[in-house]
Scaffold this motif. Sequence first.
Motif, PDB file in Angstrom:
ATOM      1  N   TYR A 154      83.055  74.378  61.857  1.00 25.04           N
ATOM      2  CA  TYR A 154      84.270  73.970  62.559  1.00 25.04           C
ATOM      3  C   TYR A 154      84.031  72.651  63.297  1.00 25.04           C
ATOM      4  O   TYR A 154      83.002  72.487  63.971  1.00 25.04           O
ATOM      5  CB  TYR A 154      84.682  75.023  63.593  1.00 25.04           C
ATOM      6  CG  TYR A 154      84.859  76.423  63.067  1.00 25.04           C
ATOM      7  CD1 TYR A 154      86.114  76.896  62.697  1.00 25.04           C
ATOM      8  CD2 TYR A 154      83.766  77.285  62.963  1.00 25.04           C
ATOM      9  CE1 TYR A 154      86.277  78.199  62.230  1.00 25.04           C
ATOM     10  CE2 TYR A 154      83.918  78.577  62.494  1.00 25.04           C
ATOM     11  CZ  TYR A 154      85.177  79.030  62.129  1.00 25.04           C
ATOM     12  OH  TYR A 154      85.324  80.314  61.666  1.00 25.04           O
ATOM     13  N   GLU A 195      86.116  73.393  58.721  1.00 25.34           N
ATOM     14  CA  GLU A 195      87.497  73.686  59.091  1.00 25.34           C
ATOM     15  C   GLU A 195      87.853  72.939  60.373  1.00 25.34           C
ATOM     16  O   GLU A 195      87.006  72.721  61.237  1.00 25.34           O
ATOM     17  CB  GLU A 195      87.680  75.186  59.280  1.00 25.34           C
ATOM     18  CG  GLU A 195      87.339  75.993  58.027  1.00 25.34           C
ATOM     19  CD  GLU A 195      87.574  77.482  58.210  1.00 25.34           C
ATOM     20  OE1 GLU A 195      88.377  77.846  59.101  1.00 25.34           O
ATOM     21  OE2 GLU A 195      86.948  78.269  57.473  1.00 25.34           O
ATOM     22  N   VAL A 203      88.766  79.131  68.909  1.00 22.31           N
ATOM     23  CA  VAL A 203      87.981  78.912  67.690  1.00 22.31           C
ATOM     24  C   VAL A 203      87.325  80.205  67.234  1.00 22.31           C
ATOM     25  O   VAL A 203      87.234  80.494  66.035  1.00 22.31           O
ATOM     26  CB  VAL A 203      86.930  77.808  67.931  1.00 22.31           C
ATOM     27  CG1 VAL A 203      86.143  77.515  66.666  1.00 22.31           C
ATOM     28  CG2 VAL A 203      87.604  76.534  68.429  1.00 22.31           C
TER      29      VAL A 203
END
Length: 305
Positions: A154, A195, A203
């Motif tokens: 992420y 992502e 998150v």
Amino acid sequence: MSMITRRMLMTGAASLAGAAIAPRWLHASMQMGGWQVDTLSDGNLQLPADFILGPMPAEEIAPILARHGIAEGAPLTPPCNVTLLRGQGRVVLFDAGSGLAFQPSVGELPDALYALGVDPADVTDVVFTHAHPDHLWGALDDFDEALFYNARHYMGAGELDYWSDPETVNTIGAARQAFAIGAARRLEMLGDMVERFEDGDEVLPGVSAVLTPGHTPGHMAFAVAGDSGALMILGDAIGNHHVGFEAPGLPSGSDQDQGLAAQTRLALLDRIVADDMTVVGYHLPGGGIGRAERMDGAYRFVQAG
């Protein structure tokens, strides 16, 4: 004949030495919001003093440096603390360390994980604060493949866009061009494994993104909620334990936008103190876990334990 890698050797060493090895790399631990929080050492950076202190008035920072035993002009050797969260069926890393292509004094995260009994295959999530070499480059192994190959990765949308933009290398300045080239290549290799998220997004369960720009354009910190308090994972939003706390409004040479980064530090420190939050900083001493306290119109870092 099969190749014997450094990782294979370290796996064997960890299984034989176990507890004897772990203290070198396992720096600090705590519980927060159902998570076991550990900080693991990726080694330490070797920086010329001016990289951070260059823009600061020498007479203003001299007493701060003296209090912390830092000689004038001496190289800075900040530790690199990677935060590991375990719980809720997840094994989460905040940043991935430097790998072996940045500086010889860093790249120890895989060894630290092995010493703790965590295999790269066990990691479920890698959450980046930003894309500087000591935070991103360790996401690939020695063969340019994803080290944490089972993990979802992420990165904040603004940060991902900035380092993926082919124009960044032309606008970032000569001193940081290698950062831009290295980040773009690694993000391209990771591809769809990365992502995006936005400021304020949850998150992970109980872990919210906090936009803290200036050090890089899309730098993120992360607030971890607990039953009796909260933890702020700082990344490099506050990059050291001396001038970063005691003179947070001064410009730091390590920041891409020095004025914005100073504003971010001041606002972040105000929030941390007002909300009585524990902090973990990537380059803070003793594993990076501690608290911020007000001191003489500014702040000081108080190491946990």
